[in-house]
Design a protein around this motif. Structure first.
Motif, PDB file in Angstrom:
ATOM      1  N   LEU A 191       0.835  -1.202   0.000  1.00  0.00           N
ATOM      2  CA  LEU A 191       0.000   0.000   0.000  1.00  0.00           C
ATOM      3  C   LEU A 191       0.869   1.250   0.000  1.00  0.00           C
ATOM      4  N   GLY A 192       1.973   1.200   0.756  1.00  0.00           N
ATOM      5  CA  GLY A 192       2.883   2.343   0.809  1.00  0.00           C
ATOM      6  C   GLY A 192       3.505   2.646  -0.532  1.00  0.00           C
ATOM      7  N   LEU A 193       3.863   1.604  -1.270  1.00  0.00           N
ATOM      8  CA  LEU A 193       4.433   1.785  -2.609  1.00  0.00           C
ATOM      9  C   LEU A 193       3.414   2.416  -3.549  1.00  0.00           C
ATOM     10  N   LEU A 194       2.200   1.897  -3.543  1.00  0.00           N
ATOM     11  CA  LEU A 194       1.148   2.435  -4.402  1.00  0.00           C
ATOM     12  C   LEU A 194       0.798   3.869  -4.018  1.00  0.00           C
ATOM     13  N   ASP A 195       0.776   4.142  -2.710  1.00  0.00           N
ATOM     14  CA  ASP A 195       0.392   5.470  -2.257  1.00  0.00           C
ATOM     15  C   ASP A 195       1.489   6.496  -2.530  1.00  0.00           C
ATOM     16  N   THR A 196       2.739   6.106  -2.321  1.00  0.00           N
ATOM     17  CA  THR A 196       3.860   7.036  -2.493  1.00  0.00           C
ATOM     18  C   THR A 196       4.105   7.366  -3.958  1.00  0.00           C
ATOM     19  N   LEU A 197       4.084   6.346  -4.804  1.00  0.00           N
ATOM     20  CA  LEU A 197       4.467   6.535  -6.205  1.00  0.00           C
ATOM     21  C   LEU A 197       3.276   6.661  -7.148  1.00  0.00           C
ATOM     22  N   GLY A 198       2.140   6.064  -6.797  1.00  0.00           N
ATOM     23  CA  GLY A 198       1.041   6.007  -7.742  1.00  0.00           C
ATOM     24  C   GLY A 198       1.260   4.870  -8.723  1.00  0.00           C
ATOM     25  N   LEU A 199       0.197   4.406  -9.337  1.00  0.00           N
ATOM     26  CA  LEU A 199       0.260   3.228 -10.204  1.00  0.00           C
ATOM     27  C   LEU A 199       1.239   3.409 -11.355  1.00  0.00           C
ATOM     28  N   GLU A 200       1.098   4.499 -12.095  1.00  0.00           N
ATOM     29  CA  GLU A 200       1.915   4.696 -13.296  1.00  0.00           C
ATOM     30  C   GLU A 200       3.401   4.766 -12.970  1.00  0.00           C
ATOM     31  N   THR A 201       3.773   5.588 -11.994  1.00  0.00           N
ATOM     32  CA  THR A 201       5.184   5.742 -11.635  1.00  0.00           C
ATOM     33  C   THR A 201       5.751   4.466 -11.050  1.00  0.00           C
ATOM     34  N   LEU A 202       4.946   3.758 -10.259  1.00  0.00           N
ATOM     35  CA  LEU A 202       5.410   2.514  -9.647  1.00  0.00           C
ATOM     36  C   LEU A 202       5.690   1.452 -10.697  1.00  0.00           C
ATOM     37  N   VAL A 203       4.777   1.266 -11.633  1.00  0.00           N
ATOM     38  CA  VAL A 203       4.996   0.282 -12.694  1.00  0.00           C
ATOM     39  C   VAL A 203       6.236   0.645 -13.504  1.00  0.00           C
ATOM     40  N   GLN A 204       6.377   1.916 -13.839  1.00  0.00           N
ATOM     41  CA  GLN A 204       7.529   2.349 -14.625  1.00  0.00           C
ATOM     42  C   GLN A 204       8.826   2.098 -13.860  1.00  0.00           C
ATOM     43  N   ALA A 205       8.813   2.362 -12.548  1.00  0.00           N
ATOM     44  CA  ALA A 205      10.014   2.148 -11.736  1.00  0.00           C
ATOM     45  C   ALA A 205      10.388   0.671 -11.687  1.00  0.00           C
ATOM     46  N   ILE A 206       9.388  -0.204 -11.588  1.00  0.00           N
ATOM     47  CA  ILE A 206       9.644  -1.644 -11.558  1.00  0.00           C
ATOM     48  C   ILE A 206      10.236  -2.108 -12.883  1.00  0.00           C
TER      49      ILE A 206
ATOM     50  N   THR B 264      11.706  -0.394 -15.317  1.00  0.00           N
ATOM     51  CA  THR B 264      12.993   0.202 -15.700  1.00  0.00           C
ATOM     52  C   THR B 264      14.080   0.007 -14.651  1.00  0.00           C
ATOM     53  N   GLY B 265      13.731  -0.635 -13.521  1.00  0.00           N
ATOM     54  CA  GLY B 265      14.722  -0.866 -12.475  1.00  0.00           C
ATOM     55  C   GLY B 265      15.152   0.397 -11.760  1.00  0.00           C
ATOM     56  N   ASN B 266      14.226   1.324 -11.569  1.00  0.00           N
ATOM     57  CA  ASN B 266      14.532   2.591 -10.904  1.00  0.00           C
ATOM     58  C   ASN B 266      14.492   2.383  -9.391  1.00  0.00           C
ATOM     59  N   ILE B 267      15.614   1.939  -8.843  1.00  0.00           N
ATOM     60  CA  ILE B 267      15.697   1.615  -7.420  1.00  0.00           C
ATOM     61  C   ILE B 267      15.506   2.861  -6.560  1.00  0.00           C
ATOM     62  N   LYS B 268      16.039   3.989  -7.010  1.00  0.00           N
ATOM     63  CA  LYS B 268      15.923   5.229  -6.256  1.00  0.00           C
ATOM     64  C   LYS B 268      14.467   5.609  -6.041  1.00  0.00           C
ATOM     65  N   ALA B 269      13.654   5.443  -7.070  1.00  0.00           N
ATOM     66  CA  ALA B 269      12.232   5.763  -6.946  1.00  0.00           C
ATOM     67  C   ALA B 269      11.538   4.795  -5.991  1.00  0.00           C
ATOM     68  N   LEU B 270      11.844   3.512  -6.091  1.00  0.00           N
ATOM     69  CA  LEU B 270      11.184   2.503  -5.255  1.00  0.00           C
ATOM     70  C   LEU B 270      11.491   2.707  -3.775  1.00  0.00           C
ATOM     71  N   THR B 271      12.708   3.164  -3.463  1.00  0.00           N
ATOM     72  CA  THR B 271      13.089   3.343  -2.053  1.00  0.00           C
ATOM     73  C   THR B 271      12.459   4.593  -1.431  1.00  0.00           C
ATOM     74  N   LYS B 272      11.725   5.361  -2.205  1.00  0.00           N
ATOM     75  CA  LYS B 272      11.000   6.498  -1.630  1.00  0.00           C
ATOM     76  C   LYS B 272       9.836   6.036  -0.762  1.00  0.00           C
ATOM     77  N   ALA B 273       9.370   4.828  -1.005  1.00  0.00           N
ATOM     78  CA  ALA B 273       8.254   4.287  -0.223  1.00  0.00           C
ATOM     79  C   ALA B 273       8.744   3.901   1.169  1.00  0.00           C
ATOM     80  N   PRO B 274       7.944   4.117   2.194  1.00  0.00           N
ATOM     81  CA  PRO B 274       8.367   3.784   3.562  1.00  0.00           C
ATOM     82  C   PRO B 274       8.641   2.298   3.732  1.00  0.00           C
ATOM     83  N   GLY B 275       9.789   2.004   4.382  1.00  0.00           N
ATOM     84  CA  GLY B 275      10.123   0.618   4.675  1.00  0.00           C
ATOM     85  C   GLY B 275      10.744  -0.163   3.538  1.00  0.00           C
ATOM     86  N   VAL B 276      11.011   0.498   2.403  1.00  0.00           N
ATOM     87  CA  VAL B 276      11.608  -0.190   1.254  1.00  0.00           C
ATOM     88  C   VAL B 276      13.050   0.279   1.083  1.00  0.00           C
TER      89      VAL B 276
END
Length: 206
Positions: free
Chosen positions: A92-107, A109-121
Protein backbone atom coordinates in the motif's frame (compact mmCIF):
# COMPACT_ATOMS: atom_id res chain seq x y z
CA UNK A 1 -13.41 -13.92 -3.54
CA UNK A 2 -14.88 -10.42 -3.72
CA UNK A 3 -13.70 -8.73 -6.92
CA UNK A 4 -15.29 -5.36 -6.27
CA UNK A 5 -17.97 -3.61 -4.26
CA UNK A 6 -20.33 -0.80 -5.25
CA UNK A 7 -21.93 1.23 -2.53
CA UNK A 8 -22.13 4.39 -0.48
CA UNK A 9 -19.28 5.68 1.63
CA UNK A 10 -20.48 6.08 5.22
CA UNK A 11 -17.17 6.64 7.01
CA UNK A 12 -13.47 7.20 6.40
CA UNK A 13 -11.38 6.67 9.50
CA UNK A 14 -7.63 7.03 10.09
CA UNK A 15 -6.03 4.77 12.68
CA UNK A 16 -2.38 4.57 13.83
CA UNK A 17 0.19 4.26 12.46
CA UNK A 18 -1.14 5.35 9.06
CA UNK A 19 -4.03 3.08 8.20
CA UNK A 20 -7.17 4.43 6.57
CA UNK A 21 -10.35 2.38 6.77
CA UNK A 22 -13.31 3.04 4.50
CA UNK A 23 -16.77 1.81 5.47
CA UNK A 24 -18.79 1.07 2.35
CA UNK A 25 -22.49 0.27 2.64
CA UNK A 26 -23.71 -2.20 0.03
CA UNK A 27 -27.19 -3.72 0.22
CA UNK A 28 -27.52 -2.59 3.86
CA UNK A 29 -24.21 -4.25 4.79
CA UNK A 30 -21.23 -2.15 5.86
CA UNK A 31 -17.87 -3.43 4.65
CA UNK A 32 -14.66 -2.22 6.30
CA UNK A 33 -11.98 -1.79 3.65
CA UNK A 34 -8.42 -0.61 4.16
CA UNK A 35 -7.45 1.83 1.40
CA UNK A 36 -4.37 3.88 0.46
CA UNK A 37 -4.40 7.53 1.63
CA UNK A 38 -4.25 8.58 -2.02
CA UNK A 39 -7.65 6.97 -2.63
CA UNK A 40 -9.14 8.57 0.48
CA UNK A 41 -8.18 11.97 -0.91
CA UNK A 42 -9.94 11.18 -4.19
CA UNK A 43 -13.26 10.49 -2.50
CA UNK A 44 -15.01 13.85 -2.56
CA UNK A 45 -17.74 13.24 0.02
CA UNK A 46 -18.58 10.57 2.54
CA UNK A 47 -21.98 9.94 0.97
CA UNK A 48 -21.03 9.35 -2.65
CA UNK A 49 -21.65 6.12 -4.55
CA UNK A 50 -18.35 4.50 -5.60
CA UNK A 51 -16.88 1.25 -6.88
CA UNK A 52 -13.94 -0.23 -5.01
CA UNK A 53 -11.85 -3.11 -6.39
CA UNK A 54 -10.91 -5.41 -3.54
CA UNK A 55 -8.40 -7.99 -2.41
CA UNK A 56 -9.40 -10.23 0.48
CA UNK A 57 -6.74 -11.52 2.84
CA UNK A 58 -7.85 -14.42 5.03
CA UNK A 59 -5.98 -15.16 8.24
CA UNK A 60 -6.80 -17.49 11.12
CA UNK A 61 -7.85 -14.60 13.35
CA UNK A 62 -9.31 -12.13 10.86
CA UNK A 63 -10.41 -11.36 7.31
CA UNK A 64 -9.14 -8.08 5.81
CA UNK A 65 -10.41 -6.32 2.70
CA UNK A 66 -8.01 -4.00 0.86
CA UNK A 67 -9.54 -1.55 -1.60
CA UNK A 68 -8.31 0.17 -4.74
CA UNK A 69 -9.54 2.66 -7.31
CA UNK A 70 -8.92 0.34 -10.29
CA UNK A 71 -8.49 -3.32 -11.15
CA UNK A 72 -4.95 -2.56 -12.34
CA UNK A 73 -4.01 -1.19 -8.88
CA UNK A 74 -5.56 -4.22 -7.19
CA UNK A 75 -3.74 -6.62 -9.52
CA UNK A 76 -0.39 -4.88 -8.96
CA UNK A 77 -0.98 -5.01 -5.19
CA UNK A 78 -1.36 -8.78 -5.52
CA UNK A 79 1.89 -8.97 -7.46
CA UNK A 80 3.67 -6.83 -4.87
CA UNK A 81 2.68 -8.97 -1.88
CA UNK A 82 3.90 -12.06 -3.72
CA UNK A 83 7.46 -10.74 -3.37
CA UNK A 84 9.37 -11.87 -0.28
CA UNK A 85 9.66 -9.02 2.21
CA UNK A 86 6.70 -7.06 0.84
CA UNK A 87 3.65 -7.24 3.07
CA UNK A 88 0.28 -5.56 2.54
CA UNK A 89 1.32 -2.34 4.32
CA UNK A 90 4.52 -2.03 2.28
CA UNK A 91 2.55 -2.69 -0.91
CA UNK A 92 0.00 0.00 0.00
CA UNK A 93 2.88 2.34 0.81
CA UNK A 94 4.43 1.78 -2.61
CA UNK A 95 1.15 2.43 -4.40
CA UNK A 96 0.39 5.47 -2.26
CA UNK A 97 3.86 7.04 -2.49
CA UNK A 98 4.47 6.53 -6.21
CA UNK A 99 1.04 6.01 -7.74
CA UNK A 100 0.26 3.23 -10.20
CA UNK A 101 1.91 4.70 -13.30
CA UNK A 102 5.18 5.74 -11.64
CA UNK A 103 5.41 2.51 -9.65
CA UNK A 104 5.00 0.28 -12.69
CA UNK A 105 7.53 2.35 -14.62
CA UNK A 106 10.01 2.15 -11.74
CA UNK A 107 9.64 -1.64 -11.56
CA UNK A 108 10.03 -2.16 -15.29
CA UNK A 109 12.99 0.20 -15.70
CA UNK A 110 14.72 -0.87 -12.47
CA UNK A 111 14.53 2.59 -10.90
CA UNK A 112 15.70 1.61 -7.42
CA UNK A 113 15.92 5.23 -6.26
CA UNK A 114 12.23 5.76 -6.95
CA UNK A 115 11.18 2.50 -5.25
CA UNK A 116 13.09 3.34 -2.05
CA UNK A 117 11.00 6.50 -1.63
CA UNK A 118 8.25 4.29 -0.22
CA UNK A 119 8.37 3.78 3.56
CA UNK A 120 10.12 0.62 4.67
CA UNK A 121 11.61 -0.19 1.25
CA UNK A 122 15.41 -0.30 1.27
CA UNK A 123 17.81 -0.86 -1.60
CA UNK A 124 17.92 -4.66 -1.32
CA UNK A 125 14.15 -4.95 -1.14
CA UNK A 126 13.75 -2.56 -4.07
CA UNK A 127 16.23 -4.54 -6.17
CA UNK A 128 14.46 -7.82 -5.40
CA UNK A 129 11.09 -6.22 -6.07
CA UNK A 130 12.14 -4.92 -9.48
CA UNK A 131 13.80 -8.18 -10.50
CA UNK A 132 10.98 -10.49 -9.44
CA UNK A 133 8.10 -8.38 -10.66
CA UNK A 134 9.69 -7.53 -13.98
CA UNK A 135 10.02 -11.27 -14.57
CA UNK A 136 6.35 -11.81 -13.65
CA UNK A 137 5.19 -8.89 -15.80
CA UNK A 138 7.21 -10.33 -18.65
CA UNK A 139 5.45 -13.67 -18.24
CA UNK A 140 2.08 -11.86 -18.26
CA UNK A 141 3.11 -10.07 -21.44
CA UNK A 142 3.94 -13.38 -23.14
CA UNK A 143 0.68 -14.84 -21.91
CA UNK A 144 -1.19 -11.92 -23.44
CA UNK A 145 -0.18 -13.16 -26.87
CA UNK A 146 0.80 -9.76 -28.22
CA UNK A 147 1.55 -9.68 -31.91
CA UNK A 148 2.86 -6.20 -32.63
CA UNK A 149 5.37 -4.78 -35.09
CA UNK A 150 8.80 -4.07 -33.68
CA UNK A 151 9.05 -0.29 -33.53
CA UNK A 152 11.71 -0.02 -30.84
CA UNK A 153 14.81 -1.89 -29.84
CA UNK A 154 13.43 -5.22 -28.62
CA UNK A 155 14.21 -4.73 -24.92
CA UNK A 156 12.70 -1.23 -24.87
CA UNK A 157 9.55 -2.34 -26.66
CA UNK A 158 9.13 -5.20 -24.19
CA UNK A 159 9.43 -2.73 -21.31
CA UNK A 160 6.83 -0.46 -22.90
CA UNK A 161 4.41 -3.32 -23.53
CA UNK A 162 4.83 -4.65 -19.97
CA UNK A 163 4.19 -1.21 -18.52
CA UNK A 164 1.03 -0.58 -20.54
CA UNK A 165 -0.41 -4.02 -19.84
CA UNK A 166 0.27 -3.64 -16.11
CA UNK A 167 -1.57 -0.31 -16.20
CA UNK A 168 -4.64 -2.13 -17.48
CA UNK A 169 -4.52 -1.31 -21.20
CA UNK A 170 -5.65 -4.00 -23.62
CA UNK A 171 -3.67 -5.75 -26.36
CA UNK A 172 -5.59 -3.76 -28.96
CA UNK A 173 -4.74 -0.46 -27.26
CA UNK A 174 -1.07 -1.40 -27.02
CA UNK A 175 -1.00 -2.27 -30.73
CA UNK A 176 -2.71 1.00 -31.69
CA UNK A 177 -0.42 3.22 -29.63
CA UNK A 178 2.74 1.51 -30.88
CA UNK A 179 1.65 1.98 -34.48
CA UNK A 180 0.74 5.62 -33.80
CA UNK A 181 3.95 6.51 -31.98
CA UNK A 182 6.04 4.81 -34.63
CA UNK A 183 4.97 7.66 -36.93
CA UNK A 184 6.54 10.30 -34.65
CA UNK A 185 10.16 10.80 -35.79
CA UNK A 186 11.20 12.73 -32.66
CA UNK A 187 10.77 9.54 -30.61
CA UNK A 188 13.27 7.47 -32.57
CA UNK A 189 16.16 8.31 -30.23
CA UNK A 190 14.08 8.78 -27.07
CA UNK A 191 14.46 6.67 -23.95
CA UNK A 192 11.87 4.33 -22.50
CA UNK A 193 10.57 6.93 -20.02
CA UNK A 194 9.59 9.28 -22.86
CA UNK A 195 7.95 6.45 -24.82
CA UNK A 196 5.90 5.49 -21.75
CA UNK A 197 4.92 9.12 -21.08
CA UNK A 198 3.92 9.70 -24.71
CA UNK A 199 2.04 6.37 -24.93
CA UNK A 200 -0.04 7.10 -21.84
CA UNK A 201 -0.77 10.63 -23.06
CA UNK A 202 -1.90 9.21 -26.44
CA UNK A 203 -4.10 6.56 -24.80
CA UNK A 204 -5.64 9.13 -22.45
CA UNK A 205 -6.91 11.34 -25.25
CA UNK A 206 -10.70 11.85 -25.28
Amino acid sequence: MIAYLKGTVTQIQKTPPNKITLTLETNQIGYEIQIPPRLAEQIRTKTEQIQIFTHQQIREDQHILYGFASAAERDLFRQLISVSGIGPQSALGLLDTLGLETLVQAIVTGNIKALTKAPGVGNKTAERLSLELKTKLGESRKGAGLSVPVVLENSLQEDLEMTLLALGYTNTEVLRVLEALNQEPDLKQAGIEEWIRRAIAWLSRP
